[in-house]
Design an enzyme around this catalytic site. Structure first.
Site, PDB file in Angstrom:
ATOM      1  N   TRP A   1       0.727  -1.070   0.039  1.00 21.87           N
ATOM      2  CA  TRP A   1      -0.156  -0.047  -0.046  1.00 21.87           C
ATOM      3  C   TRP A   1       0.942   1.206   0.108  1.00 21.87           C
ATOM      4  O   TRP A   1       0.291   2.468  -0.350  1.00 21.87           O
ATOM      5  CB  TRP A   1      -0.930   0.127   1.281  1.00 21.87           C
ATOM      6  CG  TRP A   1      -0.556   0.294   2.618  1.00 21.87           C
ATOM      7  CD1 TRP A   1       0.647  -0.419   3.043  1.00 21.87           C
ATOM      8  CD2 TRP A   1      -0.763   1.269   3.434  1.00 21.87           C
ATOM      9  NE1 TRP A   1       0.984  -0.017   4.310  1.00 21.87           N
ATOM     10  CE2 TRP A   1       0.254   1.113   4.449  1.00 21.87           C
ATOM     11  CE3 TRP A   1      -1.529   2.352   3.451  1.00 21.87           C
ATOM     12  CZ2 TRP A   1       0.025   2.173   6.034  1.00 21.87           C
ATOM     13  CZ3 TRP A   1      -1.644   3.137   4.502  1.00 21.87           C
ATOM     14  CH2 TRP A   1      -0.728   3.010   5.839  1.00 21.87           C
ATOM     15  N   ASP A   2       2.077   1.239   0.349  1.00 22.94           N
ATOM     16  CA  ASP A   2       2.998   2.160   0.221  1.00 22.94           C
ATOM     17  C   ASP A   2       2.985   2.847  -1.240  1.00 22.94           C
ATOM     18  O   ASP A   2       3.197   4.239  -1.190  1.00 22.94           O
ATOM     19  CB  ASP A   2       4.629   1.650   0.442  1.00 22.94           C
ATOM     20  CG  ASP A   2       4.739   0.823   1.642  1.00 22.94           C
ATOM     21  OD1 ASP A   2       3.885   0.182   2.064  1.00 22.94           O
ATOM     22  OD2 ASP A   2       6.074   0.799   1.970  1.00 22.94           O
TER      23      ASP A   2
ATOM     24  N   GLU B   1       1.133  -1.926  13.070  1.00 25.13           N
ATOM     25  CA  GLU B   1       1.150  -3.444  13.070  1.00 25.13           C
ATOM     26  C   GLU B   1       1.523  -3.989  14.507  1.00 25.13           C
ATOM     27  O   GLU B   1       1.695  -5.203  14.474  1.00 25.13           O
ATOM     28  CB  GLU B   1       2.408  -3.953  12.147  1.00 25.13           C
ATOM     29  CG  GLU B   1       1.807  -3.562  10.587  1.00 25.13           C
ATOM     30  CD  GLU B   1       2.846  -4.304   9.601  1.00 25.13           C
ATOM     31  OE1 GLU B   1       4.036  -4.072   9.925  1.00 25.13           O
ATOM     32  OE2 GLU B   1       2.444  -4.283   8.382  1.00 25.13           O
TER      33      GLU B   1
ATOM     34  N   LYS C   1       3.399   1.725  16.034  1.00 22.77           N
ATOM     35  CA  LYS C   1       4.570   1.603  15.068  1.00 22.77           C
ATOM     36  C   LYS C   1       4.716   2.761  14.266  1.00 22.77           C
ATOM     37  O   LYS C   1       5.767   3.067  13.968  1.00 22.77           O
ATOM     38  CB  LYS C   1       4.534   0.470  14.332  1.00 22.77           C
ATOM     39  CG  LYS C   1       5.589  -0.120  13.477  1.00 22.77           C
ATOM     40  CD  LYS C   1       5.337  -1.388  12.715  1.00 22.77           C
ATOM     41  CE  LYS C   1       6.483  -1.916  11.616  1.00 22.77           C
ATOM     42  NZ  LYS C   1       6.012  -2.766  10.853  1.00 22.77           N
TER      43      LYS C   1
HETATM   44  C1  BGC Z   1       4.920  -1.279   7.642  1.00 19.61           C
HETATM   45  C2  BGC Z   1       3.821  -1.516   6.686  1.00 19.61           C
HETATM   46  C3  BGC Z   1       4.888  -1.232   5.073  1.00 19.61           C
HETATM   47  C4  BGC Z   1       5.847  -2.193   5.055  1.00 19.61           C
HETATM   48  C5  BGC Z   1       6.420  -2.125   3.837  1.00 19.61           C
HETATM   49  C6  BGC Z   1       6.088  -2.178   7.422  1.00 19.61           C
HETATM   50  O1  BGC Z   1       7.054  -2.095   8.278  1.00 19.61           O
HETATM   51  O2  BGC Z   1       4.234  -1.399   8.880  1.00 19.61           O
HETATM   52  O3  BGC Z   1       3.106  -0.379   6.667  1.00 19.61           O
HETATM   53  O4  BGC Z   1       3.462  -1.529   3.930  1.00 19.61           O
HETATM   54  O5  BGC Z   1       6.605  -2.134   6.119  1.00 19.61           O
HETATM   55  O6  BGC Z   1       7.237  -0.901   3.668  1.00 19.61           O
END
Ligand code: BGC
Length: 769
Positions: free
Chosen positions: A358-359, A490, A602
């Protein structure tokens, strides 16, 4: 905390002095890429010290069989891996009978690396004293051509310093490579053919399972003092997956000997016959020659910088930080190909498996929209449109949804899910929201509505259907709830009613509903085509609306904040400032259950909602929610500081905004999270761009107009950036006293600065105090 060995410089990343302990980190930081391929800054010659070898080709992946301790239904069978590609940069070097290896030399002095971001090349130089007493100076330049994007070139120069030397150059191509993160230690490449003619050599290999065919090629020329010696290889050593040639030269003391190696890949994604394509590519590169290829590279980067540069006066580290971020984003994705996307590690490492999170929608699209032609952002949206069927399949087969509900994968390469932890794969469903939001954001910014009737509406309908089915009615609350999710934070799993998820779910349904009405009025034939295709009845729409209109949002009236989830206030709410610094980062120091029970966050979660939907809330609400949630946020995701920087700036907390800015822009350069050796955080780099343009510059798009509310950190004298707004290029120069706007285009552009309309005419700078 700072790693602090990168020298501050406006345009280059520089390391001085050889430290074997930082080799892996530097291999990440000095990575190069051209959108089509990329590689870590591994040494060309052999190296027996600690290293992490990595070369990557855009769009080439391998489905590695999933490995988990306890299988759960709905897990994907495999986890697509960004694939370590055959190595073409390798050149073993023998000097007076001894193999050159910096780890084995008696002494290495004057070691220096430079990644010249302005011109797009990487250079490494050092002096070495070998065990056999020979002293040499080495100077190597390497770049991956932007104009001929299947080609890279290395100029490896050696000067014997204290005596004549017999040098044997042994350039090779090696397809016998593996991934460090392979689940079952398997090889991913099946060698097909090894071939050589004259100074050229080719190894064709294909990936197991996915059958991507790749020809890796090299062409070598040996020179003395810049003159091509037209040497032919003394011999070729071949195995099934490797070919190595060798060239012997005697070089007088003080004379410059060099090998120029052209190399790269031709892939079956783009060619039916990769071998003949490789032969042609070598000819094109040779026709240009090293100097012209380098000049083209400098010109190509000048063009990129012309549009995307951000200047910062009076703060070299901040300047270097933002340029590093912009440089890496452009090395990773140039928007030419809608099959490609922006991986969180780009071409700098393996971690994170697939390439698309989703980034892209939440963090990267704004950067690409504002610094490139709108086609680039449209390509990124089209990528998801092309994966719609797979998203529907994913929701149906893996998770039991029906009737065209689409759940996009958390991580993907080809549209299929390739993440396999239940709390993320199954629960981090908010990603669907960001994909819909990006469609809205694209139209808001570019004014190009055509995307919605052509493609976007189908994606929106699939997503709205998912939210409608995923929510359930709670008799107790007399409202719709969304249970068992992981929000952007997360550090909490399987929670109920994550405010952000519930909010974006409602918004997706409402927005889709509006677009269906709009398309029906303005594009009736598209409306008919789509409604027939997706079989959408009015009764279903009314069911969606019921969910959207009655969605539950957890809130604390007493604190005046939305609740991250139903149970957030039951936690032991000790703010981060009272947490022993020795306990951080908590994801490395604490057991997972302790992390989950803790109040620590986070990355932006409720605040992510305030970021996307700022206009839906008051400043006062933002302030309360920001102050409450930031106090529990540990920013252990690279995506965290940028959103907080933007919001701190909006709240006039400029010192905080600046601290977050430094953290986001120098996250990798200063290795804040102690993990840069695994690769750089590419997607959050777009967040760094946002923290200047949207944070300090205060840029927003409202009612088809650009708005600004310029601010400047006290540490800076001035800064500037450019925005490509609907084909007009607006330049913004901000200092402590005034902001200057100028337009490079053909028409007047009306913008809004601190709530006042300002007309900027072409080539006429307007200054606002
Ligand atoms: C983040 C996610 C992100 C992923 C990739 C994770 O550490 O919590 O939001 O999509 O990294 O960048």
């Amino acid at each position: 905390m700072n790693q602090d060995y990168i020298k501050p410089d406006n345009w280059s990343i520089i390391e001085e002095g050889f430290d074997a302990e930082s080799v892996k980190s530097s291999e990440s930081l000095f990575s190069i890429g051209n959108g089509a391929m990329g590689q870590r800054a591994n040494f060309e010659e052999s190296y027996t010290g600690k290293t992490f070898q990595g070369s990557y080709i855009a769009g080439i992946y391998y489905p590695d069989k999933t490995k988990v301790g306890w299988w759960k239904n709905g897990y994907p069978e495999y986890f697509a891996k960004v694939l370590n590609a055959p190595n073409w940069i390798g050149i073993d070097i023998e000097i007076n009978g001894e193999n050159l290896d910096m780890n084995a030399c008696t002494e290495v002095t004057d070691f220096r690396r430079e990644l010249n971001m302005k011109e797009g090349w990487y250079n490494r130089s050092f002096n070495a004293k070998m065990k056999n007493g020979t002293e040499i100076a080495v100077n190597v330049t390497r770049f991956l051509s932007i104009t001929l994007d299947e080609v890279g070139i290395i100029n490896y120069e050696i000067t014997p310093l204290n005596k004549d030397a017999k040098i044997v150059y042994k350039p090779y191509i090696d397809a016998g490579v593996t991934n460090e993160d392979a689940n079952w230690d398997e090889k991913f490449w099946e060698p097909l053919e090894v071939k050589h003619t004259g100074n050229e050599a080719f190894v064709t290999a294909q990936t197991f399972k996915t059958h991507f065919k790749v020809t890796t090629f090299m062409q070598n020329s040996v020179l003395e003092n810049g003159r091509n010696l037209n040497l032919s290889p003394a011999n070729f050593d071949t195995t099934t997956d490797k070919i190595q040639s060798s060239y012997d030269v005697i070089v007088g003391q003080g004379k410059k000997s060099s090998i120029q190696k052209i190399g790269g890949y031709t892939v079956s994604l783009n060619h039916t016959n990769t071998l003949t394509a490789a032969e042609k590519v070598i000819q094109s590169a040779l026709a240009k020659g090293y100097d012209q290829l380098l000049q083209d590279q400098i010109d190509a980067w000048a063009k990129i910088w012309e549009m995307s540069d951000i200047t910062i006066d009076g703060d070299v580290k901040a300047q270097q930080g933002i340029r590093f971020n912009i440089f890496q984003l452009n090395q990773t994705y140039l928007g030419k190909d809608s099959r490609l996307n922006i991986g969180p590690k780009g071409f700098t490492g393996e971690k994170y498996g697939g390439s698309t999170y989703w980034d892209t929608e939440a963090y990267c699209i704004p950067f690409y929209m504002a610094t490139k032609d709108q086609e680039v952002a449209r390509n990124l949206l089209t990528y998801r449109y092309n994966h719609l069927e797979k998203a529907i399949e994913n929701a149906e087969k893996n998770l039991g949804f029906k009737d065209g509900a689409a759940l996009y994968p958390m991580v993907t390469m080809n549209g299929e899910e390739c993440h396999n932890e239940w709390e993320i794969t199954h629960e981090e469903i908010h990603r669907n929201g960001a994909i819909a939001f990006a469609i809205f954001n694209y139209y808001r910014f570019t004014g190009d509505y055509s995307y919605i009737p052509e493609k976007g509406l189908e994606v929106l309908i699939g997503i709205a259907r998912f939210w409608h089915q995923r929510a359930n009615f709670s008799k107790d609350k007399n409202q719709y709830v969304i249970l068992g999710v992981t929000g952007p934070n997360e550090y909490e799993n399987n929670i109920n009613n994550n405010f952000y998820t519930n909010y974006i779910a409602k918004w997706c349904i409402d927005y889709t509903y509006e677009q269906i009405q709009k398309v029906s009025l303005e594009f009736p034939s598209d409306h008919k085509r789509i409604i027939e295709k997706v079989k959408l009845a009015e009764t279903e729409l009314q069911e969606w609306k019921k969910v959207a209109d009655n969605m539950y949002f957890p809130k604390s009236e007493e604190l005046g904040v939305y609740l991250q989830q139903d149970g957030f206030l039951d936690k032991d709410l000790v703010p981060v400032k009272d947490l022993d610094p020795a306990q951080r980062p908590i994801n490395q120091k604490w057991s997972w259950d302790r992390v989950l029970r803790s109040p620590y966050i986070k990355q932006a979660d409720v605040l992510q909602c305030f970021y996307f939907f700022e206009e839906h809330f008051t400043k006062e609400e933002l302030k309360r929610n920001f102050e409450f949630y930031e106090s529990f946020t540990v920013h252990e995701s690279s995506l965290s500081p940028c959103v907080h920087s933007i919001q701190a700036a909006a709240l006039d907390k400029m010192d905080m905004a600046y601290t977050f800015y430094l953290r986001t822009s120098r996250l990798d350069l200063d290795d804040y999270n102690k993990e840069v050796e695994e690769g750089c955080h590419i997607t959050s780099m777009a967040g760094t761009w946002m923290s200047i343009v949207e944070g300090f510059g205060g840029m927003r798009v409202k009612n088809n107009k650009l708005h600004f509310s310029p601010k400047i950190p006290k540490e800076w004298k001035a800064y500037s950036f450019k925005i490509n707004f609907r084909g007009q290029i607006l330049k913004v120069d901000i200092n402590h006293y005034e902001t200057a706007f100028s337009v490079d285009g053909t028409e007047d552009l009306t913008i809004v600065v601190n709530n006042n309309a300002v007309v900027v005419s072409p080539y006429n700078t307007v200054t606002v105090k």
